[in-house]
Design an enzyme around this catalytic site. Structure first.
Site, PDB file in Angstrom:
ATOM      1  CG  PHE A 105      -0.455   0.670   2.429  1.00  0.00           C
ATOM      2  CD1 PHE A 105       0.342   0.001   3.332  1.00  0.00           C
ATOM      3  CD2 PHE A 105      -0.783   1.998   2.687  1.00  0.00           C
ATOM      4  CE1 PHE A 105       0.814   0.629   4.469  1.00  0.00           C
ATOM      5  CE2 PHE A 105      -0.319   2.637   3.824  1.00  0.00           C
ATOM      6  CZ  PHE A 105       0.484   1.950   4.713  1.00  0.00           C
ATOM      7  CE  LYS A 106       4.920   1.299   4.613  1.00  0.00           C
ATOM      8  NZ  LYS A 106       4.211   0.078   4.990  1.00  0.00           N
TER       9      LYS A 106
END
Ligand SMILES: *Cc1c(COP(=O)(O)O)cnc(C)c1O
Length: 491
Positions: free
Chosen positions: A131-132
């Protein structure tokens, strides 16, 4: 009285500049900044984190208009008030288009139903499978545009427990105005995670393996930020989740998720596997902006400082133990400070004193009134490794889906909260923070199936690695940075 601006455009510009949102430090001693300065500054000079002076509001009418709109369009609308005059509307739209053009799914963060009342939001379709990417792909674009306009260069220095590193490197690689150094705890990140960092073949990328824990790495980055002479010499910038722009970019998927499930007319819960509290803090921000979020459910592994905090109001420093969800092997959650700022009614002096005390004694107790208020919005749940494996196996057995250990923790936290929740009918979105193939050993151990890497990473295990090993010694790390960054010499 100053003269009136000559044209309407001039007036509009002055108005925008004057009323652009400002950012204040959680420790109350650093100057207020606009968005551009906040983006380039990262950690505030008083050791605090920047937060918006006030929360822009999303009215129910605005939220309703997001229904059915593309992710990129919602992103521009949600982020606009945070950015103020730093970027023109067209530039922001272009940055968003480029950032999310790297994602392998049209919907950017697609939502799938896994059970009655339970949805999974897949945040892992970016280049590094975690998700970064959602925040960092945008951050790379914002840096690029802002630095180009100013004719400046920066040195990005960050610490990673695994996923931030590769995401930051992918976002900053080959950019003319950026050199990037990423510290990771040697031997404490998975092979896939390490290789995603060390196989990037770009002249401005440096990987440093530190003989220590993630918290040691993070402490060193903080210490470099607090060394004003060093920081100014290399024009140091942060990509860690302390950078406000990352929180801002993450607010967007809370909005698209809630809207997809009926906001503003219906409330939702979010369950978030959490380590540094960056992701779930963005949910808190979305709620503060008016999004109808009932509960924010925090999932932890055995490094459960956040779960202990949200069940007791107290924190005690503990040693980090490695787990199957290494991106959450954290005992000092840096972004929690942003929440604590509100807990102390935005009194930076009080928070600064409490944080100093926490550093000294290893203990923190929340003030009672603020704590009672916060408790209504948060729940927390902890899983050890055995429970995580069971969860992954059960999710696979019941739905056929392979989920990574972090995402599994979010799903179980969602189910646990629903059982004890006040409004069991409120739908919950569990955030899936990594692709199963990012943690193949754990997935195989749980399900007997080894997930395959997507095509663009298929040859990862045979690519050449480049990294430097350094001891847990701040001086040595600074020396290395100065020797390699293009800003280290007096050119
Ligand atoms: C970084 C990360 C987390 C934790 O996110 P925070 O913002 O630090 O709470 C969870 N899962 C994965 C896969 C991550 O990469």
């Amino acid at each position: 009285m100053g003269g009136l601006p000559r044209s309407r455009a001039g007036w509009a510009k002055q108005f925008r500049m004057r009323f652009s949102l400002r950012y204040i430090s959680t420790r109350g001693q650093a100057p207020k900044l606009n968005f551009e300065a906040t983006l380039l500054t990262g950690l505030a000079r008083d050791g605090g984190l920047y937060v918006p002076e006030s929360w822009p509001q999303l009215s129910p009418g605005r939220i309703a208009k997001f229904a059915g709109r593309p992710y990129q369009e919602v992103a521009a609308a949600v982020m606009r008030p945070f950015i103020g005059s730093a970027l023109k509307a067209a530039d922001l739209e272009a940055a968003i288009a480029s950032a999310y053009g790297t994602f392998r799914h049209q919907a950017v963060t697609p939502l799938t139903q896994v059970d009655e009342g339970l949805w999974l939001m897949e945040l892992f379709h970016g280049p590094t499978l975690a998700f970064k990417d959602v925040a960092l792909q945008l951050l790379g674009q914002l840096y690029d545009r802002v630095l180009k306009a100013r004719g400046e260069r920066i040195t990005v220095i960050g610490a990673t427990s695994g996923d931030t590193g590769s995401a930051a490197l992918e976002a900053c690689r080959d950019r003319a105005a950026i050199d990037i150094f990423i510290l990771h705890p040697k031997g404490r990140v998975s092979e896939v995670q390490r290789r995603q960092m060390t196989t990037i073949d770009a002249g401005n990328v440096y990987n440093i393996a530190i003989d220590g824990s993630f918290d040691d790495c993070q402490d060193m980055v903080k210490a470099m930020f607090n060394d004003a002479a060093f920081r100014d010499r290399v024009n140091m910038a942060a990509v860690n989740s302390i950078n406000w722009a990352r929180v801002m970019a993450q607010i967007v998927y809370y909005v698209t998720g809630a809207v997809a499930l009926g906001a503003p007319h219906r409330a939702v819960n979010f369950a978030v596997p959490s380590g540094n509290f960056g992701n779930v803090y963005a949910g808190y921000a979305a709620k503060a902006m008016g999004l109808p979020i009932e509960q924010l459910i925090v999932g932890s592994n055995r490094n459960d400082v956040l779960t202990r905090f949200f069940t007791t109001g107290a924190m005690k420093m503990a040693k980090v133990v490695p787990s199957l969800s290494p991106s959450m092997d954290i005992q000092v959650s840096s972004n929690l400070e942003r929440l604590l700022f509100d807990l102390f009614n935005r009194r930076g002096d009080k928070l600064a004193a409490a944080m100093q005390d926490f550093r000294k004694t290893g203990k923190f107790a929340a003030p009672a009134a603020g704590w009672a208020r916060m408790r209504r919005s948060f729940r927390a749940h902890r899983l050890d490794d055995r429970q995580t494996l069971t969860a992954m196996r059960e999710v696979h057995r019941l739905t056929g889906m392979l989920v990574d250990p972090h995402s599994a923790i979010g799903i179980v936290a969602a189910l646990a909260a629903r059982k004890g929740g006040k409004h069991p009918a409120t739908p919950t979105i569990a955030l899936a923070t990594a692709h199963a193939a990012k943690f193949p050993d754990a997935v195989e151990q749980a399900t007997g199936i080894r997930p395959a890497l997507p095509a663009h990473l298929a040859d990862l295990l045979s690519r050449k690695e480049r990294l430097t090993e350094l001891p847990k010694d701040l001086g040595k790390v600074q020396e290395f940075v100065l020797a390699h960054t293009r800003l280290g010499h007096n050119r």
